[in-house]
Enzyme design. Structure first.
Site, mmCIF file in Angstrom:
data_model
loop_
_atom_site.group_PDB
_atom_site.id
_atom_site.type_symbol
_atom_site.label_atom_id
_atom_site.label_comp_id
_atom_site.label_asym_id
_atom_site.label_seq_id
_atom_site.Cartn_x
_atom_site.Cartn_y
_atom_site.Cartn_z
ATOM 1 C CB ALA A 67 54.119 36.527 54.119
ATOM 2 N N PRO A 68 52.364 33.647 53.575
ATOM 3 C CG PRO A 68 52.295 31.761 52.135
ATOM 4 C CD PRO A 68 52.181 32.325 53.776
ATOM 5 N N GLY A 69 50.127 34.828 52.089
ATOM 6 C CA GLY A 69 49.056 35.709 51.798
ATOM 7 C C GLY A 69 47.796 35.165 51.290
ATOM 8 C CG ASP A 120 58.211 43.420 65.552
ATOM 9 O OD1 ASP A 120 57.309 42.821 65.694
ATOM 10 O OD2 ASP A 120 59.317 43.428 66.504
ATOM 11 C CG ASP A 138 47.233 33.377 60.279
ATOM 12 O OD1 ASP A 138 46.905 32.429 60.967
ATOM 13 O OD2 ASP A 138 47.488 32.940 58.971
ATOM 14 C CB CYS A 191 48.277 26.483 61.792
ATOM 15 S SG CYS A 191 49.971 26.645 61.523
HETATM 16 C C1 LIG Z 1 51.366 31.733 60.154
HETATM 17 S S1 LIG Z 1 52.198 32.785 59.239
HETATM 18 C C2 LIG Z 1 50.967 33.624 58.308
HETATM 19 C C3 LIG Z 1 50.148 33.184 57.212
HETATM 20 C C4 LIG Z 1 49.427 34.187 56.573
HETATM 21 N N1 LIG Z 1 48.269 34.677 57.382
HETATM 22 C C5 LIG Z 1 48.577 33.345 55.302
HETATM 23 O O1 LIG Z 1 47.619 33.110 55.543
HETATM 24 O O2 LIG Z 1 49.269 33.114 54.220
HETATM 25 C C6 LIG Z 1 52.888 33.743 60.447
HETATM 26 C C7 LIG Z 1 53.505 34.865 59.579
HETATM 27 O O3 LIG Z 1 53.902 35.856 60.898
HETATM 28 C C8 LIG Z 1 55.233 36.465 60.342
HETATM 29 N N2 LIG Z 1 55.706 37.058 61.494
HETATM 30 C C9 LIG Z 1 56.217 36.466 62.619
HETATM 31 N N3 LIG Z 1 56.777 37.471 63.524
HETATM 32 C C10 LIG Z 1 56.278 38.761 63.088
HETATM 33 C C11 LIG Z 1 56.221 40.071 63.811
HETATM 34 N N4 LIG Z 1 56.822 40.137 64.925
HETATM 35 N N5 LIG Z 1 55.767 40.859 63.144
HETATM 36 C C12 LIG Z 1 55.228 40.719 61.629
HETATM 37 N N6 LIG Z 1 55.241 39.415 61.160
HETATM 38 C C13 LIG Z 1 55.540 38.310 61.847
HETATM 39 C C14 LIG Z 1 56.096 35.415 59.524
HETATM 40 O O4 LIG Z 1 56.962 36.016 58.919
HETATM 41 C C15 LIG Z 1 55.072 34.594 58.963
HETATM 42 O O5 LIG Z 1 55.091 34.943 57.681
#
Ligand SMILES: C[S@@+](CC[C@H](N)C(=O)[O-])C[C@H]1O[C@@H](n2cnc3c(N)ncnc32)[C@H](O)[C@@H]1O
Length: 252
Positions: A67-69, A120, A138, A191
């Site tokens: 997310a957000p995708g 998770d 990511d 990032c």
């Molecule tokens: C950098 S953002 C991802 C951005 C996304 N890849 C994009 O291109 O739009 C990191 C994401 O990791 C999620 N996140 C954090 N810890 C996590 C976990 N243990 N398992 C799955 N998702 C996780 C957060 O909710 C957040 O949306």
């Protein structure tokens, strides 16, 4: 302030120019996949990271933190309706946005191979062992550009938090590796500006998972810095793009 001292030490003479570029507007490219679909604006460095996964139609792909995708859209466009994409994110609020983006920005025949889930990420390695051809991790990170431009986040930035995130990233990366099929490809990205969240995380896991090796990235964006394991795309040298770090790993 701790943030500025830390990055002055890290980047030396480059820091003032880099700092100014981080305060500027990013450089987004428009992703539009058809008439009547919502456009999505994504940093060009993020497009590079998603493309580096080298997805081909028919692959089974996991976008572990989706997310957000934005990167999910790039991956789905590479599958073009053939194969399977699991777009996962643990946060319910962010997952809603992810579902909206998939629903409104992808054509129906590309969308049909995309599933959204809310696990998770650290669980995949245990419950979906050696299941995916390609995995994008990511990872959640310091998001330094965002921190810099948000005083409330700048106040709580600390070296301790960077280290804590690196531990979390290491756990997610280990899980992603375990969920990858032999012969599969994984891209780890953040990032973040600090190598503690980037190369150091990759180097640590390479010691623990000897079946993994780094596969160098090609066709880098102009101005990108090669690092020991991957590439760092930073806005001072890359026309405002980034920061994005990514490294590509393959499982023997
Ligand atoms: C950098 S953002 C991802 C951005 C996304 N890849 C994009 O291109 O739009 C990191 C994401 O990791 C999620 N996140 C954090 N810890 C996590 C976990 N243990 N398992 C799955 N998702 C996780 C957060 O909710 C957040 O949306």
């Amino acid at each position: 302030m701790e943030f500025f001292d830390y990055f002055t030490n890290l980047f030396g003479e480059r820091w003032p120019v880099l700092l100014e570029s981080l305060k500027g507007e990013g450089r987004a490219t428009e992703l539009r996949f058809g008439e009547g679909l919502e456009p999505y604006y994504l940093d060009e460095a993020s497009v590079f990271a998603a493309r580096a996964l080298g997805v081909r139609p028919g692959d089974s792909v996991l976008d572990m933190c989706a997310a957000p995708g934005g990167k999910t859209l790039v991956i789905a466009s590479m599958l073009a309706g053939e194969g399977f994409l699991q777009s996962n994110d643990r946060s319910p609020d962010r997952r809603l946005r992810l579902s909206h983006v998939i629903e409104n920005s992808l054509p129906a025949d590309w969308r049909k191979v995309v599933t959204v889930s809310g696990y998770d990420g650290v669980k995949f390695g245990l419950h979906r062992k050696e299941s995916f051809d390609r995995i994008l991790l990511d990872a959640p990170c310091s998001s330094d550009r965002h921190v810099l431009n948000a005083p409330e986040h700048l106040k709580v930035w600390s070296v301790k938090r960077v280290k804590r995130l690196a531990v979390e990233q290491g756990g997610l990366l280990a899980s992603a590796i375990d969920a990858l099929k032999p012969g599969g490809t994984l891209v780890y990205g953040t990032c973040a500006l600090s190598p503690v969240e980037n190369d150091d995380v990759v180097k640590r896991i390479l010691k623990k998972r000897p079946a993994m090796r780094v596969e160098p990235l090609e066709s880098l964006p102009e101005g990108a810095d090669r690092t020991e394991c991957g590439v760092h795309i930073l806005p001072d040298r890359c026309n405002g793009c980034g920061p994005i770090y990514c490294a590509r790993l393959v499982k023997e």
